[in-house]
Design an enzyme around this catalytic site. Sequence first.
Site, mmCIF file in Angstrom:
data_model
loop_
_atom_site.group_PDB
_atom_site.id
_atom_site.type_symbol
_atom_site.label_atom_id
_atom_site.label_comp_id
_atom_site.label_asym_id
_atom_site.label_seq_id
_atom_site.Cartn_x
_atom_site.Cartn_y
_atom_site.Cartn_z
ATOM 1 C CD GLN A 1 -3.522 -5.626 8.473
ATOM 2 O OE1 GLN A 1 -2.580 -5.047 9.092
ATOM 3 N NE2 GLN A 1 -3.589 -5.191 6.968
ATOM 4 C CE LYS B 1 -0.595 0.486 4.944
ATOM 5 N NZ LYS B 1 0.239 1.816 4.880
#
Length: 690
Positions: free
Chosen positions: A246, A30
């Site tokens: 997450q 990411k």
Amino acid sequence: MPENLNPEQKKAVETTDGPLLVLSGAGTGKTRVLVTRVAYILSNQLAAPWQILALTFTNKAANEMKNRINNMLAGENDFYARDLWCGTFHSICLRILRANVMHTELKPDFIIFGEDDQRTVLKNVFAAMGANSKEFDAADWVEKISNIKDRGRTENLDVGARTKQILDDYNAELRRQGAVDFGDIILLVLELFEKNPEVREKYARQFKYIMVDEFQDTNAAQMQFLKLLTRGAEMPNICCVGDDDQSIYSWRGAEIRNILEFEKTFPGAKIIRLETNYRSTGNILGAANSLIRHNDGRLGKDLKPVDEKNFGEPVYVLTVPSNSDEVKLISDTILRYANGRYSDFAVLIRTGSLSRGFEEIFAEYHIPYRLIGTTKFYDRMEIRDVIAYIRLLVHPADDVSFARVLMRPRRGFGPSAITKMRAAGNNLMTGLQNAGFGGKQGQVAKEFLSLFDFDWQSMSPKDAVTKLLNESGYMKYWTESKDSDATERLSNIRELITNVITNYNTLPEFLEHAALMTTDENDSEIANDESAVNVMTIHAAKGLEFDTVFLPAWEDGIFPNDKSIKEGGMEEERRLAYVAITRARRRVIITNTMSRFLFGSRQFYPPARFITEMDARFLDFGGRAQRYNPEPRAYVPRPKPARTTMVGKLVNHNEMGRGVVIEENENILTVAFNKTGIKKVARDFIEIIG
């Protein structure tokens, strides 16, 4: 620039029009996507640097992003990363607040109070109210006020009359001193934008592109800030990168609904899933995927390894007799395979109190380690307090311990009284005897001296310490404390007494052990050793990765913890387990015990329900330390040997006694024991007797 990206990453970089949610799973790159996306926008002249707002959660992440953009655009002198509006929510909002302070009621040179300053302000507020300091704990109220401010601007602040009064008086005192606290920084920008539309519109026009990292961790106030910046835009160019699987910080205000409701907040939004994982093997990802699918509150994605042929080793699930066997097994495994590369190993624990056993055994085995995300057991305030009590009992001339003990709990002796004691004797204990205090101080002095006047040498160390802490009022001090962590501190004290001090024949022997555990040389040696086993809470491990990850104490009641089981917090606990598993590159070893010695008694916890929720194809229940293979191997399903059912068999267990098998699942049996009730145990530890 996007040439070295996979198709999903490339699509995320090149999708620059309209709202975009990038669901980025663990290890899917990411940060690379965010950096490349900024560079792509700049190099294609879609915006100038100052027209890009990039929001992160740490200054370190912001600086890393700027450096990587600079390196990526090296030679393109028209663009300067320093002109980007790149920083944390708080640093960006502080910048806006400073630039527009004339539109607020703040002084131009307002200061920011930290937690210590906040506690001092609150103590003054409570004193002015005539409130009982035991009932109103300043540290608790710092946290409570922070949580309230993290909610952002709400029409109806439903907090109760007394809380509102304290909050109003606290804020008034901050302003009187020309200060704001951390929670004010975003809140005051929200107020600035609402009351001064021209200021909001100026920034909304300036920021052509908004990007947010770790979007799943945003709280209500941060989400309100984003909504205000994009208000009025039909298709705002806002790109949020995060992973709903997450989201593990609800206890500090994070709102998972921000990411789950992204399409509702920004109609017409696109969602791109990054599912190619560059970190873990197929078996690790398979176990993690199968676990997180049990959550309902998620947008859905499945991680896959970049090398789909590399299954790697299965996720090992080991059941051992006790917690001492657990720490020894992990220590033995590290010693056998570390080959000097200790930093390749991590022990991830659900709660900080589990670190004590690893600290002791690692020190005994000379395994270098660093403790992250939790204070070392022997460095914790309450443990140092107990050691000070014991040191003063054994060594009455120890002035350092005397001064510490005298203040916990407070006994009404201030600096002038200490000065008087020093003048009346060679040490503070003697000085207290000779100083001749009268009245209430004299009575307290007499009671204090009597605490240490007993024949502790004829008692067991455990009994002597228990007597001292109870009669001194120290245990009562924490039992009645309103501190949010008082329960954990009491647990740590009981852990010290029942699981450590009982191992020594005399108190001087224990004090020598404690001194070695807290020595500065030992701490500095570990801190400076680049190759050390990492021991940390799972929360602290987020964003990190290691070759081998040990996950101890996977037992219902510990992980998932009792509170989550009883109060409906299982989905976040499951996300926490998912985060733990996906920290590993090559190997995951989950352990649980058949019994665990806690607080002076043996407890029997069943294996964590997360174990049975994972697809057994990716697990190995039969592993032992000697089967640990330093080289990855493909997972091949093992043929199941034909065997008769165990259900209904009369069995015996060395610690839990006799029982009847009522269910079997591969190598795990559910047994109804006569004495300890229904427990799950490994087949290997059961003897068939009928």
